[in-house]
Write a protein that holds these residues in place. Structure first.
Motif, PDB file in Angstrom:
ATOM      1  N   UNK A 132       0.869  -1.176   0.000  1.00  0.00           N
ATOM      2  CA  UNK A 132       0.000   0.000   0.000  1.00  0.00           C
ATOM      3  C   UNK A 132       0.907   1.228   0.000  1.00  0.00           C
ATOM      4  N   UNK A 133       0.667   2.164  -0.894  1.00  0.00           N
ATOM      5  CA  UNK A 133       1.573   3.306  -1.016  1.00  0.00           C
ATOM      6  C   UNK A 133       0.820   4.601  -1.246  1.00  0.00           C
ATOM      7  N   UNK A 134       1.374   5.679  -0.736  1.00  0.00           N
ATOM      8  CA  UNK A 134       0.854   7.008  -1.005  1.00  0.00           C
ATOM      9  C   UNK A 134       0.852   7.265  -2.514  1.00  0.00           C
ATOM     10  N   UNK A 158      -1.551  11.508   1.454  1.00  0.00           N
ATOM     11  CA  UNK A 158      -1.646  11.867   2.880  1.00  0.00           C
ATOM     12  C   UNK A 158      -3.059  11.723   3.448  1.00  0.00           C
ATOM     13  N   UNK A 159      -3.849  10.854   2.840  1.00  0.00           N
ATOM     14  CA  UNK A 159      -5.235  10.663   3.266  1.00  0.00           C
ATOM     15  C   UNK A 159      -5.305   9.477   4.226  1.00  0.00           C
ATOM     16  N   UNK A 160      -5.383   9.762   5.525  1.00  0.00           N
ATOM     17  CA  UNK A 160      -5.381   8.719   6.544  1.00  0.00           C
ATOM     18  C   UNK A 160      -6.606   7.812   6.411  1.00  0.00           C
ATOM     19  N   UNK A 161      -7.752   8.398   6.128  1.00  0.00           N
ATOM     20  CA  UNK A 161      -8.978   7.607   6.008  1.00  0.00           C
ATOM     21  C   UNK A 161      -8.866   6.587   4.889  1.00  0.00           C
ATOM     22  N   UNK A 162      -8.360   7.019   3.747  1.00  0.00           N
ATOM     23  CA  UNK A 162      -8.209   6.101   2.611  1.00  0.00           C
ATOM     24  C   UNK A 162      -7.153   5.034   2.911  1.00  0.00           C
ATOM     25  N   UNK A 163      -6.065   5.440   3.566  1.00  0.00           N
ATOM     26  CA  UNK A 163      -5.043   4.467   3.942  1.00  0.00           C
ATOM     27  C   UNK A 163      -5.621   3.410   4.873  1.00  0.00           C
ATOM     28  N   UNK A 164      -6.451   3.837   5.817  1.00  0.00           N
ATOM     29  CA  UNK A 164      -7.059   2.890   6.752  1.00  0.00           C
ATOM     30  C   UNK A 164      -7.999   1.930   6.032  1.00  0.00           C
ATOM     31  N   UNK A 165      -8.727   2.432   5.048  1.00  0.00           N
ATOM     32  CA  UNK A 165      -9.611   1.566   4.277  1.00  0.00           C
ATOM     33  C   UNK A 165      -8.832   0.458   3.579  1.00  0.00           C
ATOM     34  N   UNK A 166      -7.687   0.809   3.013  1.00  0.00           N
ATOM     35  CA  UNK A 166      -6.872  -0.191   2.330  1.00  0.00           C
ATOM     36  C   UNK A 166      -6.253  -1.166   3.326  1.00  0.00           C
ATOM     37  N   UNK A 167      -5.832  -0.679   4.479  1.00  0.00           N
ATOM     38  CA  UNK A 167      -5.277  -1.570   5.498  1.00  0.00           C
ATOM     39  C   UNK A 167      -6.348  -2.519   6.039  1.00  0.00           C
ATOM     40  N   UNK A 197      -0.707   1.046  11.019  1.00  0.00           N
ATOM     41  CA  UNK A 197       0.019  -0.149  10.603  1.00  0.00           C
ATOM     42  C   UNK A 197       0.113  -1.158  11.756  1.00  0.00           C
ATOM     43  N   UNK A 198       0.326  -0.671  12.955  1.00  0.00           N
ATOM     44  CA  UNK A 198       0.379  -1.561  14.118  1.00  0.00           C
ATOM     45  C   UNK A 198      -0.966  -2.247  14.332  1.00  0.00           C
ATOM     46  N   UNK A 199      -2.050  -1.515  14.140  1.00  0.00           N
ATOM     47  CA  UNK A 199      -3.382  -2.079  14.322  1.00  0.00           C
ATOM     48  C   UNK A 199      -3.693  -3.171  13.301  1.00  0.00           C
ATOM     49  N   UNK A 200      -3.063  -3.086  12.122  1.00  0.00           N
ATOM     50  CA  UNK A 200      -3.361  -4.022  11.042  1.00  0.00           C
ATOM     51  C   UNK A 200      -2.191  -4.959  10.739  1.00  0.00           C
ATOM     52  N   UNK A 201      -1.264  -5.081  11.705  1.00  0.00           N
ATOM     53  CA  UNK A 201      -0.130  -5.994  11.572  1.00  0.00           C
ATOM     54  C   UNK A 201       0.602  -5.801  10.246  1.00  0.00           C
ATOM     55  N   UNK A 202       0.852  -4.545   9.909  1.00  0.00           N
ATOM     56  CA  UNK A 202       1.505  -4.215   8.643  1.00  0.00           C
ATOM     57  C   UNK A 202       2.779  -3.409   8.906  1.00  0.00           C
TER      58      UNK A 202
END
Length: 394
Positions: A132-134, A158-167, A197-202
């Protein structure tokens, strides 16, 4: 052979790039006035606002002495790959120094940041893995993912919400970001990404090319003490390059000892390449130490950035929200951007003219980079010239 089909294809594409105003060509670099002050040389009348030597270390007298001392002690070349006989005390000391500073267990040196990113990705990831990449991640990461066979999922910049969706969709993956983005100059929300990342073991992998050596967190919070003791790393893997704030050459992958040991054993880039010269490693360690022992360099850089932004504000020159040394002035049209950069060059002012595909279509810009060697007169000269050259509707 001029009639070879590949030659014909190359000719057609070169012509198309020329027509589109996107043809990249090399330019012979000129020493700038700041370099002249350090080197006491008579040089062309140019003030360089285009390079990445943010702390002015490339021409620092201590750095010049260090490359000489390193060459005397180790010679000018490593002469072999690291696993044959090219790994020296200079390399070990640099890796240890970087680990002590960042808190990582191990480090692995490369000759460039591009090769470091490619080696990292091609060695650790394979088909079936997800990265997963910016959206604005560096080209070396994109190329590395393509070569690895891993799947690439990109989140909005830099979209945290979108990053979380992918994680959420792809746990047990790896998330890549830059610390300071090379074309926009903005910073990634590393704390938030680390927690996700810690929450999703990534894994969190940070390309720290434009951030290492300058503590922008302290600039943002008005705490000016760049010297740092060893810390717990904020990310699982950190890639730093020496050609930006450190003013020299090379790169290092910093990670757990297990990851570094695996890369030593499996990375084709590392196994089959001549090692970074030991003199360059000796020089890079000198640069690292200077960033810690001479906080005035960072303080001067921060003051210059603030001065540039205040002058631009007074002249109604629109800037982004960047507080870093990278200060984009977005023009939009590629040809107009090139024309403005050319006009500035004729006045003795060098700035980067960045066009698609390096930046999105319609986002061509002047990439102004401020460094610690600039003075108030030079920065004022640039802003005055920008105010004249920018289009009326800007």
């Amino acid at each position: 052979m001029a009639n070879h089909p590949i030659s014909s294809r190359i000719s057609h594409r070169l012509q198309q790039l020329q027509t589109d105003g996107l043809l990249r060509q090399r330019k012979l670099a000129e020493l700038d006035k700041a370099s002249a002050n350090n080197l006491a040389r008579t040089i062309p009348n140019i003030i360089d606002f285009s390079h990445n030597d943010y702390l002015g270390l490339a021409n620092d007298p201590e750095m010049i002495a260090a490359i000489h001392a390193g060459a005397i002690k180790y010679g000018v070349g490593s002469k072999a790959s690291p696993l044959v006989s090219g790994y020296s005390e200079a390399h070990l000391k640099l890796e240890q120094g970087l680990c002590e500073l960042t808190g990582h267990e191990g480090g692995l040196l490369f000759c460039s940041g591009f090769s470091a990113n490619q080696a990292l990705i091609k060695t650790l990831f394979e088909a079936g893995d997800v990265i997963i990449a910016d959206k604005l991640i560096h080209a070396s990461v994109i190329d590395g993912v393509k070569d690895s066979g891993a799947a690439l999922k990109r989140y909005k910049h830099n979209d945290i919400t979108h990053a979380e969706q992918l994680l959420n969709r792809f746990p047990n993956s790896a998330l890549f970001t830059e610390s300071v983005f090379s074309m926009d100059g903005d910073r990634a929300p590393l704390d938030a990404l680390s927690n996700l990342c810690k929450q999703h073991n990534s894994w969190l992998v940070v390309d720290d090319a434009h951030g290492f050596g300058i503590n922008y967190e302290e600039l943002a919070s008005n705490r000016f003490n760049v010297s740092r003791a060893a810390v717990t790393p904020q990310c699982d893997i950190q890639v730093i390059t020496f050609g930006k704030a450190l003013g020299c050459q090379g790169a290092c992958v910093l990670a757990s000892q297990q990851i570094i040991d695996y890369m030593v054993a499996q990375s084709r880039h590392y196994i089959y390449s001549t090692a970074l010269s030991p003199a360059s490693a000796h020089l890079a360690l000198t640069a690292v130490n200077l960033t810690q022992s001479q906080p005035d360099k960072a303080s001067t850089l921060f003051a210059n950035i603030a001065f540039f932004r205040s002058l631009c504000n007074a002249k109604n020159i629109a800037l982004t929200e960047s507080i870093t040394a990278i200060q984009p002035v977005i023009i939009g049209d590629s040809e107009r951007t090139l024309a403005i950069a050319k006009a500035l060059k004729q006045q003795g002012l060098q700035v980067g003219a960045i066009r698609p595909p390096t930046v999105p279509k319609g986002q061509a810009r002047l990439r102004v980079t401020i460094n610690a060697s600039h003075n108030a007169e030079q920065i004022t000269q640039l802003v005055d010239a920008l105010a004249v050259q920018l289009p009326r509707e800007y």
